[in-house]
Design a protein around this motif. Structure first.
Motif, short mmCIF file in Angstrom:
data_model
loop_
_atom_site.label_atom_id
_atom_site.label_comp_id
_atom_site.label_asym_id
_atom_site.label_seq_id
_atom_site.Cartn_x
_atom_site.Cartn_y
_atom_site.Cartn_z
N THR A 93 82.68 3.69 -3.91
CA THR A 93 82.83 4.90 -3.08
C THR A 93 82.33 6.18 -3.75
N SER A 94 82.05 6.13 -5.04
CA SER A 94 81.58 7.35 -5.72
C SER A 94 80.25 7.80 -5.14
N HIS A 95 80.17 9.06 -4.69
CA HIS A 95 78.91 9.56 -4.14
C HIS A 95 78.02 10.13 -5.25
N ARG A 96 78.63 10.41 -6.41
CA ARG A 96 77.86 10.98 -7.51
C ARG A 96 77.03 9.93 -8.26
N LEU A 97 77.59 8.73 -8.41
CA LEU A 97 76.88 7.70 -9.17
C LEU A 97 75.52 7.34 -8.58
N PRO A 98 75.40 7.09 -7.27
CA PRO A 98 74.07 6.79 -6.73
C PRO A 98 73.10 7.97 -6.82
N VAL A 99 73.63 9.19 -6.69
CA VAL A 99 72.76 10.37 -6.81
C VAL A 99 72.23 10.47 -8.24
N PHE A 100 73.09 10.24 -9.21
CA PHE A 100 72.66 10.28 -10.61
C PHE A 100 71.63 9.18 -10.88
N CYS A 101 71.87 7.99 -10.33
CA CYS A 101 70.93 6.87 -10.53
C CYS A 101 69.57 7.17 -9.89
N GLN A 102 69.58 7.84 -8.74
CA GLN A 102 68.31 8.23 -8.10
C GLN A 102 67.54 9.21 -8.99
N LEU A 103 68.26 10.11 -9.63
CA LEU A 103 67.62 11.06 -10.55
C LEU A 103 67.01 10.31 -11.73
N ILE A 104 67.75 9.33 -12.27
CA ILE A 104 67.24 8.52 -13.39
C ILE A 104 65.98 7.77 -12.96
N LEU A 105 66.02 7.22 -11.74
CA LEU A 105 64.88 6.45 -11.24
C LEU A 105 63.63 7.33 -11.12
N LYS A 106 63.80 8.54 -10.62
CA LYS A 106 62.66 9.47 -10.49
C LYS A 106 62.07 9.81 -11.86
N VAL A 107 62.96 10.10 -12.80
CA VAL A 107 62.49 10.43 -14.15
C VAL A 107 61.78 9.24 -14.78
N GLY A 108 62.37 8.04 -14.61
CA GLY A 108 61.78 6.84 -15.17
C GLY A 108 60.41 6.55 -14.58
N ASN A 109 60.26 6.69 -13.28
CA ASN A 109 58.97 6.46 -12.63
C ASN A 109 57.93 7.49 -13.07
N PHE A 110 58.37 8.73 -13.29
CA PHE A 110 57.47 9.79 -13.76
C PHE A 110 56.98 9.47 -15.18
N LEU A 111 57.89 9.07 -16.05
CA LEU A 111 57.51 8.77 -17.44
C LEU A 111 56.63 7.53 -17.54
N ASN A 112 56.82 6.59 -16.61
CA ASN A 112 56.06 5.34 -16.64
C ASN A 112 54.89 5.35 -15.66
N TYR A 113 54.51 6.53 -15.19
CA TYR A 113 53.42 6.64 -14.21
C TYR A 113 52.14 6.00 -14.77
N GLY A 114 51.53 5.18 -13.96
CA GLY A 114 50.30 4.50 -14.38
C GLY A 114 50.54 3.14 -15.00
N HIS A 115 51.82 2.82 -15.26
CA HIS A 115 52.18 1.51 -15.80
C HIS A 115 52.79 0.65 -14.69
N HIS A 116 52.97 -0.64 -14.96
CA HIS A 116 53.52 -1.53 -13.94
C HIS A 116 54.97 -1.20 -13.60
N THR A 117 55.63 -0.46 -14.49
CA THR A 117 57.03 -0.08 -14.22
C THR A 117 57.14 1.33 -13.64
N GLY A 118 56.00 1.91 -13.31
CA GLY A 118 55.99 3.30 -12.84
C GLY A 118 56.30 3.48 -11.37
N ASP A 119 56.54 2.41 -10.67
CA ASP A 119 56.85 2.52 -9.24
C ASP A 119 58.06 1.64 -8.91
#
Length: 308
Positions: A93-119
């Motif tokens: 039920t925590s609404h903060r945890l998925p929001v934080f995970c979405q932020l992590i995912l965006k940062v991770g995809n940005f850092l891995n842009y151009g690699h197979h893990t970038g999307d």
């Protein structure tokens, strides 16, 4: 007390010792042959002679003991079961945890842009612990520190995430399978006692049936709580995109407890670094001001010498 079924002064340990010390058949025969010499017998032997006069004394003791043990066990297991269920429901039920995970995912995809893990479309919850493994040029500054700086600027509500995970942290270290095994073993004993009680005398049924049934009902209530936990576990597995059969609540709770600690530690370190930077800036301004005053003083002295 045993004949009356009075447990007020007979706790579980005393009842266990009584069962261990019950006379065997050959000892019973020996004691009964000494009835006429009762006044001359030792206190222990006189006690056992009195005990032998109580009908079905062993079953009476076992009934009293299983009820005492059930009470102790349930007092121990219920809070733990409730902690596990609350931890599952908190994560769901925590609404903060998925929001934080979405932020992590965006940062991770940005850092891995151009690699197979970038999307990537998501990540395993255990990956939260790897946020401290990615470090900046300054070895003590990690990705988690940078993310929390972003959180402080633009997502301040996420700073309350550790509070959401408090109940989850408290459930870490509780082993559900061990609890279920203990509860099942005790329930099995209760059911066996219930059968023996059913085949016993009416006075024994009247004396112990109610307490044994109460222990059974309480134990079955705990089994219902375990069933609820299993449902929450399946929901949590689906929520985290994990295999229902392989998900370990112990691992999830342990991961979230460690992540919460890392989160709070990084937040504290960011604050300390800010305070240190502010002190350094203040010191620089003070030194600059002192240099300006010194230069001004030297300039004044130089002007005086020139006039002379």
């Amino acid at each position: 007390m045993i004949q009356k079924g009075d447990r007020s002064k007979l706790d579980a340990e005393i009842l266990k010792q009584l069962l261990k010390l019950l006379p065997e058949d050959h000892e019973i025969n020996s004691l009964q042959s000494c009835k006429e010499e009762k006044p001359e017998l030792a206190n222990a032997d006189r006690f056992y002679l009195h005990l032998l006069e109580v009908p079905s004394y062993q079953l009476r003791i076992e009934c009293m003991l299983i009820c005492e043990e059930t009470k102790i066990l349930l007092e121990c297991l219920w809070p733990k079961a409730q902690a596990i269920r609350t931890a599952c429901e908190t994560l769901l039920t925590s609404h903060r945890l998925p929001v934080f995970c979405q932020l992590i995912l965006k940062v991770g995809n940005f850092l891995n842009y151009g690699h197979h893990t970038g999307d990537a479309g998501g990540f395993k919850i255990s990956a939260l612990l790897r946020l401290t493994e990615t470090k900046a040029n300054q070895s003590h500054i990690t990705l988690l520190h940078h993310i929390l700086e972003e959180v402080e600027k633009n997502h301040t509500d996420l700073l309350q995430l550790p509070r959401d995970l408090d109940f989850v942290s408290k459930a870490a270290g509780i082993h559900l399978d061990v609890m279920q095994a203990e509860a099942s073993a005790n329930l099995k004993k209760l059911l066996e006692i219930e059968k023996r009680l059913f085949l016993s005398t009416d006075d024994l049924k009247i004396q112990h049936a109610k307490s044994v049934q109460g222990s059974l009902d309480a134990s079955k209530d705990l089994q219902k709580e375990f069933a609820t936990i299993e449902k929450r576990k399946e929901e949590l597995a689906d929520y985290l995109c994990e295999d229902r059969k392989k998900l370990s609540l112990e691992d999830v709770f342990s991961t979230m407890k460690t992540f919460r600690e890392l989160f709070l530690k990084a937040l504290q370190e960011n604050q300390e670094r800010k305070e240190q930077a502010a002190k350094s800036e203040k010191r620089k301004k003070q030194l600059k001001g002192e240099d300006a005053k010194r230069l001004k003083g030297e300039h004044g002295k130089s002007s005086t010498f020139n006039k002379n």
